[in-house]
Design a protein around this motif. Sequence first.
Motif, PDB file in Angstrom:
ATOM      1  N   GLU A  50      38.759  41.043  31.185  1.00  0.00           N
ATOM      2  CA  GLU A  50      37.448  41.755  31.449  1.00  0.00           C
ATOM      3  C   GLU A  50      37.628  43.260  31.617  1.00  0.00           C
ATOM      4  O   GLU A  50      36.771  44.186  31.247  1.00  0.00           O
ATOM      5  CB  GLU A  50      37.096  41.201  32.794  1.00  0.00           C
ATOM      6  N   HIS A  51      39.014  43.741  31.957  1.00  0.00           N
ATOM      7  CA  HIS A  51      39.123  45.071  32.242  1.00  0.00           C
ATOM      8  C   HIS A  51      40.152  45.831  31.329  1.00  0.00           C
ATOM      9  O   HIS A  51      40.182  47.183  31.316  1.00  0.00           O
ATOM     10  CB  HIS A  51      39.503  45.441  33.727  1.00  0.00           C
ATOM     11  N   GLY A  52      40.816  45.171  30.475  1.00  0.00           N
ATOM     12  CA  GLY A  52      41.915  45.719  29.677  1.00  0.00           C
ATOM     13  C   GLY A  52      43.343  45.446  30.596  1.00  0.00           C
ATOM     14  O   GLY A  52      43.271  45.191  31.398  1.00  0.00           O
ATOM     15  N   LYS A  53      44.238  45.639  29.400  1.00  0.00           N
ATOM     16  CA  LYS A  53      45.643  45.439  29.697  1.00  0.00           C
ATOM     17  C   LYS A  53      46.119  46.296  31.146  1.00  0.00           C
ATOM     18  O   LYS A  53      45.643  47.415  30.989  1.00  0.00           O
ATOM     19  CB  LYS A  53      46.482  45.405  28.626  1.00  0.00           C
ATOM     20  N   ILE A  54      46.685  45.912  31.947  1.00  0.00           N
ATOM     21  CA  ILE A  54      47.131  46.531  33.182  1.00  0.00           C
ATOM     22  C   ILE A  54      48.370  47.147  32.516  1.00  0.00           C
ATOM     23  O   ILE A  54      49.545  46.344  32.099  1.00  0.00           O
ATOM     24  CB  ILE A  54      47.432  45.884  34.236  1.00  0.00           C
ATOM     25  N   THR A  55      48.754  48.571  32.479  1.00  0.00           N
ATOM     26  CA  THR A  55      49.855  49.139  31.969  1.00  0.00           C
ATOM     27  C   THR A  55      50.745  49.563  32.961  1.00  0.00           C
ATOM     28  O   THR A  55      50.484  49.393  33.995  1.00  0.00           O
ATOM     29  CB  THR A  55      49.264  50.312  31.099  1.00  0.00           C
ATOM     30  N   GLU A  56      52.121  49.952  32.221  1.00  0.00           N
ATOM     31  CA  GLU A  56      53.105  50.272  33.514  1.00  0.00           C
ATOM     32  C   GLU A  56      52.613  51.619  34.189  1.00  0.00           C
ATOM     33  O   GLU A  56      52.948  51.795  35.341  1.00  0.00           O
ATOM     34  CB  GLU A  56      54.409  50.673  32.601  1.00  0.00           C
TER      35      GLU A  56
END
Length: 66
Positions: A50-56
């Motif tokens: 829904e919100h895009g990949k959670i990045t480092e």
Amino acid sequence: MSMGKQRHVSIRADGEMLDKFYYVSKYNGRSGSGQILFLMRSLVEEFEQEHGKITEEDLAQMRSDT
């Protein structure tokens, strides 16, 4: 996804709810821990869809906010 060191999480739960949770976990062929990990992965996957990949960078920001 980095698997790194495993960490421990402790929660408090009502006894009846916990018993029902373990019942469902066993029905699904999982241990309680396995069921929690399944739910966590499902939640993260749904969020990222829904919100895009959670990045480092997102994780580093979250850690610095706490």
